[in-house]
Enzyme design. Sequence first.
Site, mmCIF file in Angstrom:
data_model
loop_
_atom_site.group_PDB
_atom_site.id
_atom_site.type_symbol
_atom_site.label_atom_id
_atom_site.label_comp_id
_atom_site.label_asym_id
_atom_site.label_seq_id
_atom_site.Cartn_x
_atom_site.Cartn_y
_atom_site.Cartn_z
ATOM 1 N N CYS A 117 0.833 -1.211 0.000
ATOM 2 C CA CYS A 117 0.000 0.000 0.000
ATOM 3 C C CYS A 117 0.863 1.254 0.000
ATOM 4 C CB CYS A 117 -0.951 0.004 1.195
ATOM 5 S SG CYS A 117 -0.127 -0.131 2.799
ATOM 6 N N HIS A 485 -1.298 1.359 7.515
ATOM 7 C CA HIS A 485 -1.827 1.319 6.142
ATOM 8 C C HIS A 485 -1.715 2.695 5.495
ATOM 9 C CE1 HIS A 485 -4.139 -0.068 2.784
ATOM 10 N NE2 HIS A 485 -5.132 0.783 3.006
#
Length: 556
Positions: A117, A485
């Site tokens: 990510c 994230h």
Amino acid sequence: MATIPVVVKHQGTKYDVEVDTESTGEVFKFQLYSLTGVEPERQKILIKGGQVKDDTSMSKFNFQPGQSIMMLGTPGNKDALSRPKEQIKFVEDMTEAEAAQQEGAIPAGLANLGNTCYLNSTLQTLRAIPELQNALSKYEAPSNAVNTTGLLPPLDLTKQLRDLYKYMSETQEAFAPHAFLTSLRSAFPQFAERSRTGNGFAQQDAEEAWSQIVTQLRQKLRVKDTPESAESSFIDKYMSGELTSELVCDEPAAREAGETPVVSKEAFLKLSCHIDGSTNHLRDGIANGLSEKLEKRSEVLGREAVYTKTSKISRLPKYLTVQFVRFFWKRETQKKAKIMRKVTFPHELDLVEFCDDKLKGMLVPVRDKVREVRKDEEDIERTRKRRKRNGAGDDTADVPGGKGAKKEASKATGTSADGDVEMTETYKTDAEIDAERDAALLAAKKELHALIDPSLANDDGANQSGLYELRGVVTHQGASADSGHYTAYVKKTAPADAKTGKRKEEDGKWWWFNDDKVSEVTADKIETLAGGGESHSALILLYRAIPLPSAEGTIE
């Protein structure tokens, strides 16, 4: 409702029409208008038994099935119906690449290939630079490139980025960036580090990925202003600024002994927002980053001494990267810990105060004129909205004594019976007022263009006003750089008009790229990314210089 099929002949063409005998001639004329494009008032319909008038009942003519009717008339020029010059193509009939180019199409997401990510968010934000996409589309990898072993040609990161962006532009589905990821790990092995807590690859820092990709592009991607001009680095032109720094010893004894400040210039690819206990806004952090203390040997004092390095910006790039320095190495946990403090940032950033005197002198007149023009635009728009609210569309707005503005009194054209001079007053119409204001605004925009310093005007990769607008944000959710994230927010670009090619007005909304998931959010969401906890907080900001009018007063 009784209908009878008849045949209407017009200019050599026959039309099958169902006549409703209970309707009037006006309804019938509109039926023919939809078929022929001839306006009802321009139609002359001849039927055995008379001519069709608007108020004529169609039952009067006693139509027979298949009866022929003659219609005369041609369409008016203004609203004539005509066959489309280009064949209409429906989305169902388009290829995947064609559908991805349509207005309103959702951009492609990127599949998460296992803790990637950090890379996906970086790639989506860099893709928000149209000049980068254009330069990449023209990039040709060197044909004679070999690696140090001489066995296989190396994976060209710039070529892989070119191909990746091309594939992404041709689909609305999530794309898996396998080739680019392999190329990145080949060029920078730290991104191939394995996870210590389990199988697969480790999470990485998006800022490190951003810096390494930009460094590679700086070396490989070249651009030319004209076919005759020399090549230059794309990054140096559009994304690199310059700092002028002064290094001064903090101890008075050094200055008294004759040590002079050391002035130097250096390029920068990003500005850092340093965060401490007093940092509440992006401006505070940038100011912290432009002043630092360091220890070095003083030849005058013959020992180590503390110096202060103060930097001023001497060139602002068109695209500015700002990094929030939120991560630091925590010795106790042997990890990059995260500073959670809330630090707000603006949608429009003014960096003039951080520039050196020379650059500041070029930017201030332009920046101030930009604000003046904006105020004029807002006043004009406010006036038009108020007029619309007050019903200024009435005829009274365009007649003397109506809602128009008073003109100067005209000179006397005669005398009254008692000898007094007669004065007449006339009023400007709203149209005249709007025309005058628009002309004044256009003149102000031309004046703004004229204020741009020639050295800046010739550098289309530089910021010419000191003002930036926010275009992209890389965010991080979590407590450390090695976990959590990353996502990206990119401001939607206005679609281009199919006929003129000019950009329409932006709607102010943003795309949120969460790996393969892409959704639309409002500008309010960006306000929530200032930090203050483990939720999504801004890590990298991408700003673009605000557009300025051309010599003709227009903005592309």
